[in-house]
Design a protein around this motif. Structure first.
Motif, PDB file in Angstrom:
ATOM      1  N   LEU A  12       1.181  -1.266   0.139  1.00  0.00           N
ATOM      2  CA  LEU A  12      -0.044   0.071   0.008  1.00  0.00           C
ATOM      3  C   LEU A  12       0.758   1.319   0.013  1.00  0.00           C
ATOM      4  O   LEU A  12       1.539   1.619   1.004  1.00  0.00           O
ATOM      5  N   VAL A  14      -0.317   4.155   0.575  1.00  0.00           N
ATOM      6  CA  VAL A  14      -0.848   5.040   1.445  1.00  0.00           C
ATOM      7  C   VAL A  14       0.054   4.526   2.773  1.00  0.00           C
ATOM      8  O   VAL A  14       0.136   5.739   3.565  1.00  0.00           O
ATOM      9  N   LEU A  15       0.478   3.715   3.070  1.00  0.00           N
ATOM     10  CA  LEU A  15       1.186   3.462   4.427  1.00  0.00           C
ATOM     11  C   LEU A  15       2.602   3.918   4.099  1.00  0.00           C
ATOM     12  O   LEU A  15       3.138   4.495   5.047  1.00  0.00           O
ATOM     13  N   VAL A  17       3.160   6.778   2.811  1.00  0.00           N
ATOM     14  CA  VAL A  17       2.790   8.310   2.888  1.00  0.00           C
ATOM     15  C   VAL A  17       2.861   8.384   4.362  1.00  0.00           C
ATOM     16  O   VAL A  17       3.467   9.582   4.962  1.00  0.00           O
ATOM     17  N   GLY A  18       2.082   7.444   5.130  1.00  0.00           N
ATOM     18  CA  GLY A  18       1.927   7.545   6.605  1.00  0.00           C
ATOM     19  C   GLY A  18       3.195   7.727   7.415  1.00  0.00           C
ATOM     20  O   GLY A  18       3.727   8.278   8.085  1.00  0.00           O
ATOM     21  N   TRP A  22       5.359  10.432   9.611  1.00  0.00           N
ATOM     22  CA  TRP A  22       5.658  10.301  10.915  1.00  0.00           C
ATOM     23  C   TRP A  22       7.180  10.409  10.939  1.00  0.00           C
ATOM     24  O   TRP A  22       7.619  11.251  11.683  1.00  0.00           O
ATOM     25  N   LYS A 106       3.748  -4.035  12.990  1.00  0.00           N
ATOM     26  CA  LYS A 106       2.813  -2.926  12.179  1.00  0.00           C
ATOM     27  C   LYS A 106       1.931  -1.817  13.057  1.00  0.00           C
ATOM     28  O   LYS A 106       1.776  -0.742  12.757  1.00  0.00           O
TER      29      LYS A 106
ATOM     30  N   LEU B  12      -4.392  -0.019  11.917  1.00  0.00           N
ATOM     31  CA  LEU B  12      -3.040   0.713  11.877  1.00  0.00           C
ATOM     32  C   LEU B  12      -3.226   2.282  11.596  1.00  0.00           C
ATOM     33  O   LEU B  12      -3.767   3.033  10.885  1.00  0.00           O
ATOM     34  N   GLU B  13      -2.748   2.953  12.996  1.00  0.00           N
ATOM     35  CA  GLU B  13      -2.578   4.244  12.971  1.00  0.00           C
ATOM     36  C   GLU B  13      -2.031   5.038  11.986  1.00  0.00           C
ATOM     37  O   GLU B  13      -2.406   5.945  11.365  1.00  0.00           O
ATOM     38  N   VAL B  14      -0.835   4.455  11.502  1.00  0.00           N
ATOM     39  CA  VAL B  14       0.000   4.882  10.347  1.00  0.00           C
ATOM     40  C   VAL B  14      -0.809   4.991   8.975  1.00  0.00           C
ATOM     41  O   VAL B  14      -0.756   6.035   8.222  1.00  0.00           O
ATOM     42  N   LEU B  15      -1.615   3.955   8.892  1.00  0.00           N
ATOM     43  CA  LEU B  15      -2.644   4.221   7.668  1.00  0.00           C
ATOM     44  C   LEU B  15      -3.345   5.567   7.925  1.00  0.00           C
ATOM     45  O   LEU B  15      -3.766   6.227   6.780  1.00  0.00           O
ATOM     46  N   VAL B  17      -2.621   8.044   9.363  1.00  0.00           N
ATOM     47  CA  VAL B  17      -1.732   9.166   9.104  1.00  0.00           C
ATOM     48  C   VAL B  17      -1.523   9.514   7.490  1.00  0.00           C
ATOM     49  O   VAL B  17      -1.507  10.680   7.086  1.00  0.00           O
ATOM     50  N   GLY B  18      -1.350   8.306   6.845  1.00  0.00           N
ATOM     51  CA  GLY B  18      -1.218   8.541   5.296  1.00  0.00           C
ATOM     52  C   GLY B  18      -2.356   9.094   4.647  1.00  0.00           C
ATOM     53  O   GLY B  18      -2.373   9.694   3.691  1.00  0.00           O
ATOM     54  N   LEU B  19      -3.568   8.721   5.026  1.00  0.00           N
ATOM     55  CA  LEU B  19      -4.769   9.256   4.646  1.00  0.00           C
ATOM     56  C   LEU B  19      -4.902  10.661   4.775  1.00  0.00           C
ATOM     57  O   LEU B  19      -5.404  11.325   3.792  1.00  0.00           O
ATOM     58  N   SER B  21      -2.600  12.831   5.204  1.00  0.00           N
ATOM     59  CA  SER B  21      -1.724  13.546   4.536  1.00  0.00           C
ATOM     60  C   SER B  21      -2.056  13.717   3.005  1.00  0.00           C
ATOM     61  O   SER B  21      -2.080  14.666   2.243  1.00  0.00           O
ATOM     62  N   TRP B  22      -2.787  12.528   2.565  1.00  0.00           N
ATOM     63  CA  TRP B  22      -3.322  12.567   1.159  1.00  0.00           C
ATOM     64  C   TRP B  22      -4.388  13.539   0.906  1.00  0.00           C
ATOM     65  O   TRP B  22      -4.761  14.363   0.111  1.00  0.00           O
ATOM     66  N   LYS B 106      -7.925  -0.928  -1.260  1.00  0.00           N
ATOM     67  CA  LYS B 106      -7.088  -0.344  -0.439  1.00  0.00           C
ATOM     68  C   LYS B 106      -5.929   0.078  -1.294  1.00  0.00           C
ATOM     69  O   LYS B 106      -5.067   0.822  -0.786  1.00  0.00           O
TER      70      LYS B 106
END
Lengths: 213, 213
Positions: A12, A14-15, A17-18, A22, A106, B12-15, B17-19, B21-22, B106
């Motif tokens: 992904l 988007v991951l 990007v996250g 961070w 993760k 996943l929190e990091v996901l 975060v990525g969204l 950002s997008w 996804k």
DNA sequence: CCCACAATACCCACTAGAGGGTATTTTTCG
DNA sequence: CGAAAAATACCCTCTAGTGGGTATTGTGGG
């Protein structure tokens, strides 16, 4: 302090990007790219310097374990930090034996991700608590593979396990591969021994986790 | 144009975060929070206005399908866009039948994510190509559940399928639940019919996909 | 050149699962 | 309350899978 160039190997985008967002809080850590498949990782490494790869185990096509092996063979100086939701000992051990410097789970927080990367870049191994716990607990059903006694699957075995997990019967598999049913059974027996499982169910989970189906 | 308040429901929190950002590129779309479990989604909804939820199918504890049902029942005006890597018809149909406004796969690009959210916010359904294809192709093994003839699993069936996928035999399951082996077999038969699978392998994959094991 | 391993295939015995029923009791819900 | 659904349990049959062997052939590495 020099800059660490990080490649995120995950299906992904988007991951990546996250993670990039961070790591903006860690000035020396820099996400320089995203690779969705094992093949893409190797291509990227061939034409651009990379210091560390954050590698998902379940990559499509060529999965993280196989890619780990290739990366380690071709680019021994590139550090790899496994990065996956899977915590089963099979995957943790496989990645470490194939050369990963650590195993980051993760659902880690921003702080843990940064710590893990910095630890690995200082040539120290990093294991998330869940991954460490998994290696301490050991295998479920047999005592055959303590510690690092790691046995990879052959190409043929991978073909078989995929078909098994796709609900094909031994008979169908035999016909599809032009071999005897007995041979299929033999492969299944080997698979179950190698993977420390009791039944079809364990094989299916393994294949699913490695994204082979 | 009013602001759309988006809650990201994903383990996943990091996901999230990525969204976030997008979606910074879409001024009217605003990620206001992250919920890692179905329970967390419901708690969040109870105390804060939300316009749209991006919901993963494989949430831990209470999965996306169950959460979808609850959200739709308690907060019928909140839109939900399913957001998962799974494209099998079982999951797409389940989410749509439980009230999702769309199904976003996804590996979608930034552009597709933004388009999908805007489409759904205009009261139009959105299906990613892979999800649409899946619904058009239909079910694999039987004709029993065309279109929306959706049958949910009961609590008992969920217990059984979990144990089955964890490599327990019918006999072990019977002993664990204090019921007869025949009853376990009956539940298995029902499960296989409902889920349109031929063997244990299909049950294991289903349980794994829904994050029940 | 030999050894280890992979892939092939067979033996035997036993168990578990799949597939078709029917039926009873309890729970749930309109 | 009455109907529907869920959970329970049994019948029967047959196939598929598990578990233990042994053995041959070809291939690749030291």
């Amino acid at each position: 302090m020099s800059i660490t160039r990080i490649l995120v190997a995950d299906p992904l985008e988007v991951l990546a990007v996250g993670l990039s967002s961070w790591l903006a809080d860690a000035p020396e850590l820099n996400v320089i790219g995203h690779a969705a498949t094992g093949q893409a990782v190797l291509e990227r490494l061939a034409k651009e310097p990379v210091d560390l790869i954050l590698m998902e185990v379940s990559l499509p096509e060529q999965d993280g374990i196989d890619t780990m092996r290739e990366v380690h063979r071709r680019h021994p100086k590139v550090k790899v930090l496994a990065y996956s939701s899977l915590t089963d000992i099979e995957y943790v051990n496989s990645m470490l034996i194939e050369g990963a410097s650590g195993y980051l789970v993760k659902d880690a927080s921003q702080a843990e991700v940064i710590t893990a990367i910095r630890t690995v870049m200082c040539d120290k191994p990093y294991l998330s608590p869940a991954a460490r716990e998994s290696t301490l607990r050991g295998y479920d059903y047999t005592e055959k593979r303590m510690d690092g006694e790691y046995i990879g699957l052959t190409e043929r075995e991978r073909e078989i396990i995929r078909l098994v997990a796709l609900e094909r019967t031994n008979d169908e598999i035999a016909k599809a591969l032009f071999i005897s049913v007995d041979t299929v059974k033999t492969h299944r027996k080997h698979l179950m021994t190698k993977l420390n499982v009791r039944s079809l169910a364990g094989l299916v989970r393994y294949a699913r986790d490695r994204n082979w189906i």
